[in-house]
Design a protein around this motif. Structure first.
Motif, PDB file in Angstrom:
ATOM      1  N   LEU A   6      42.642  53.687  14.938  1.00 45.61           N
ATOM      2  CA  LEU A   6      43.860  53.836  15.744  1.00 45.61           C
ATOM      3  C   LEU A   6      43.726  54.925  16.801  1.00 45.61           C
ATOM      4  N   ARG A  51      45.352  56.950  -3.296  1.00 44.17           N
ATOM      5  CA  ARG A  51      43.942  56.587  -3.451  1.00 44.17           C
ATOM      6  C   ARG A  51      43.263  56.367  -2.098  1.00 44.17           C
ATOM      7  N   GLY A  52      43.976  56.711  -1.025  1.00 41.68           N
ATOM      8  CA  GLY A  52      43.349  56.705   0.295  1.00 41.68           C
ATOM      9  C   GLY A  52      43.336  55.360   0.991  1.00 41.68           C
ATOM     10  N   ASP A  53      44.081  54.399   0.452  1.00 36.00           N
ATOM     11  CA  ASP A  53      44.078  53.076   1.070  1.00 36.00           C
ATOM     12  C   ASP A  53      45.286  52.805   1.940  1.00 36.00           C
ATOM     13  N   MET A  54      46.061  53.853   2.212  1.00 32.07           N
ATOM     14  CA  MET A  54      47.157  53.711   3.161  1.00 32.07           C
ATOM     15  C   MET A  54      47.299  55.030   3.898  1.00 32.07           C
ATOM     16  N   MET A  55      47.588  54.947   5.191  1.00 31.41           N
ATOM     17  CA  MET A  55      47.764  56.177   5.956  1.00 31.41           C
ATOM     18  C   MET A  55      48.990  56.922   5.437  1.00 31.41           C
ATOM     19  N   GLU A  96      50.632  62.471  12.955  1.00 30.47           N
ATOM     20  CA  GLU A  96      49.574  63.063  13.792  1.00 30.47           C
ATOM     21  C   GLU A  96      49.180  62.108  14.915  1.00 30.47           C
ATOM     22  N   ILE A  97      49.085  60.837  14.595  1.00 28.76           N
ATOM     23  CA  ILE A  97      48.667  59.855  15.591  1.00 28.76           C
ATOM     24  C   ILE A  97      49.739  59.677  16.669  1.00 28.76           C
ATOM     25  N   LEU A  98      51.001  59.552  16.233  1.00 27.72           N
ATOM     26  CA  LEU A  98      52.055  59.257  17.204  1.00 27.72           C
ATOM     27  C   LEU A  98      52.625  60.513  17.872  1.00 27.72           C
ATOM     28  N   ASN A 103      37.439  55.734   2.687  1.00 30.09           N
ATOM     29  CA  ASN A 103      38.731  55.126   2.359  1.00 30.09           C
ATOM     30  C   ASN A 103      39.253  54.290   3.521  1.00 30.09           C
ATOM     31  N   SER A 104      39.908  53.187   3.177  1.00 30.30           N
ATOM     32  CA  SER A 104      40.390  52.306   4.251  1.00 30.30           C
ATOM     33  C   SER A 104      41.491  52.983   5.072  1.00 30.30           C
ATOM     34  N   GLY A 105      42.229  53.895   4.438  1.00 36.44           N
ATOM     35  CA  GLY A 105      43.255  54.637   5.177  1.00 36.44           C
ATOM     36  C   GLY A 105      42.644  55.469   6.289  1.00 36.44           C
ATOM     37  N   ILE A 143      51.771  50.757  14.199  1.00 36.89           N
ATOM     38  CA  ILE A 143      51.619  52.066  14.825  1.00 36.89           C
ATOM     39  C   ILE A 143      51.209  51.924  16.284  1.00 36.89           C
ATOM     40  N   VAL A 198      48.036  49.607  11.148  1.00 36.06           N
ATOM     41  CA  VAL A 198      47.494  49.772  12.504  1.00 36.06           C
ATOM     42  C   VAL A 198      48.314  49.040  13.557  1.00 36.06           C
ATOM     43  N   ASP A 204      49.413  61.438   8.514  1.00 36.56           N
ATOM     44  CA  ASP A 204      48.481  60.704   9.387  1.00 36.56           C
ATOM     45  C   ASP A 204      49.239  60.023  10.524  1.00 36.56           C
TER      46      ASP A 204
END
Lengths: 263, 91
Positions: free
Chosen positions: B20, A181-185, A192-194, B11-13, A149, A146, A189
């Motif tokens: 954000l 496992r979904g614990d990092m963007m 898409e954000i930037l 999920n934390s991601g 980014i 976070v 992602d």
């Protein structure tokens, strides 16, 4: 045609210097004439990552102040005769150079080199303004966190405001196991954000630490990160290369091979 | 999504991504998340007078777009408002 590319991030410690060293070395491996400029005055680092710290005589501030000619300050790489480093000054501060001087210096170098890479300091103050002054393009390095980014987004805005239109993104230090496992963007992602074009993704690779320890960029080596950097170099040169499969190499076979590699 | 996933935490991601997105809206607009939240609520209120909208699916963003007249880019407010049902009571 020569191009000036600034490598920037906003946040510190995301891998600007490592990226500059590897992309610069990679472009040199592809037979381009390259000069790397460390613009982080007061905190010079690119020299030590490149393994050229013992060869410094003159630096960026000396050139700008006219204490020496550009040629005298440029350090030739150990391996590649078409790769040069202009080191920063360690005992001065950012105000020793201004954007006009940087632009003039870069314009002079443009006559002789294909690529001029500017390693930008963290932050958005004078050092950043100096680094972007002469740049045609920008590469923004971020990690999937976070804080990095958010800073990258700010930098994108500032580059736009300074009329640098060609801005590309590198997502650094990806850990595919965590993304899975979904614990990092994921790369998607972050993109898409930037909302800027991706020029490469680099996995979090132990080999980078090892290469930096030894002062030898790993671009072009067999490691995953080495390949990722080489792909980025090809894309900078305008080639269309598909994104590296960052998971592929972490399969059973690699682990099996790894058993025999250690020690 | 498996059955057990219903009981799992987000999920934390995804949490990071959602945080954000909101944060950058306010960063770009140079106004606080509170103000953005107020704008969002006001938009919901006004539009709801005329049609039934999905307030959870509502997405507002401040982005940069090329302006037609002047040179350079200008910030623009984008609102994506999913409509559930068009009422015809406005007539």
């Amino acid at each position: 045609m020569s191009e000036v590319i600034v490598i920037t991030s906003g946040k510190g410690g995301v891998g600007k210097t490592t990226t500059t060293a590897n992309v610069g070395t990679g472009l040199a491996q592809l037979n381009k004439k390259v000069v790397l400029i460390d613009t982080d005055i007061g905190l010079r680092n690119l020299d030590v990552v490149m393994g050229l710290e013992n060869r410094i005589v003159y630096n960026l501030v000396d050139v700008v102040e006219g204490n020496c000619r550009i040629k005298q300050a440029l350090i030739k790489d150990k391996k590649y005769p078409n790769l040069f480093l202009l080191p920063s000054a360690q005992t001065r501060d950012k105000t020793s150079v201004n954007p006009e001087q940087m632009k003039k210096l870069v314009d002079e170098l443009k006559e002789e080199y294909d690529y001029i890479l500017l390693d930008c300091p963290a932050g958005i103050e004078q050092g950043f303004k100096n680094a972007i002054a002469g740049a045609d393009r920008a590469i923004i390095v971020t990690t999937p966190e976070v804080s990095a980014i958010r800073d990258a987004d700010r930098i994108i805005g500032l580059l736009e405001a300074n009329d640098i239109k060609d801005t590309k993104l590198i997502v650094n230090r990806l850990r595919m196991d965590m993304v899975k496992r979904g614990d990092m963007m994921s790369i998607e992602d972050v993109q898409e954000i930037l909302a800027i074009d991706l020029i490469g993704a680099v996995p979090d690779d132990e080999q980078i630490v090892i290469a930096t320890n030894q002062g030898e960029p790993l671009v072009g080596s067999n490691s995953l990160a080495g390949q990722a950097y080489m792909n980025i170099c090809h894309r900078i040169m305008g080639e269309d290369i598909p994104l590296l499969d960052l998971e592929g190499k972490n399969g059973v076979w690699t682990k099996f091979k790894g058993l025999f590699k250690k020690n | 999504m498996g059955f057990m996933d219903f009981f799992k935490k987000k999920n934390s991601g995804d949490v990071a991504k959602d945080r954000l997105k909101l944060l950058l809206i306010s960063d770009r607009a140079d106004c606080s998340p509170d103000v953005m939240e107020n704008i969002k609520n006001d938009i919901i209120q006004v539009i709801s007078k005329y049609m039934e909208i999905d307030s959870d699916g509502l997405d507002i963003q401040i982005t940069q777009t090329e302006s037609e007249g002047t040179n350079g880019s200008v910030p623009a407010l984008f609102a994506n408002i999913p409509i559930k049902d068009l009422k015809h009571t406005g007539k």
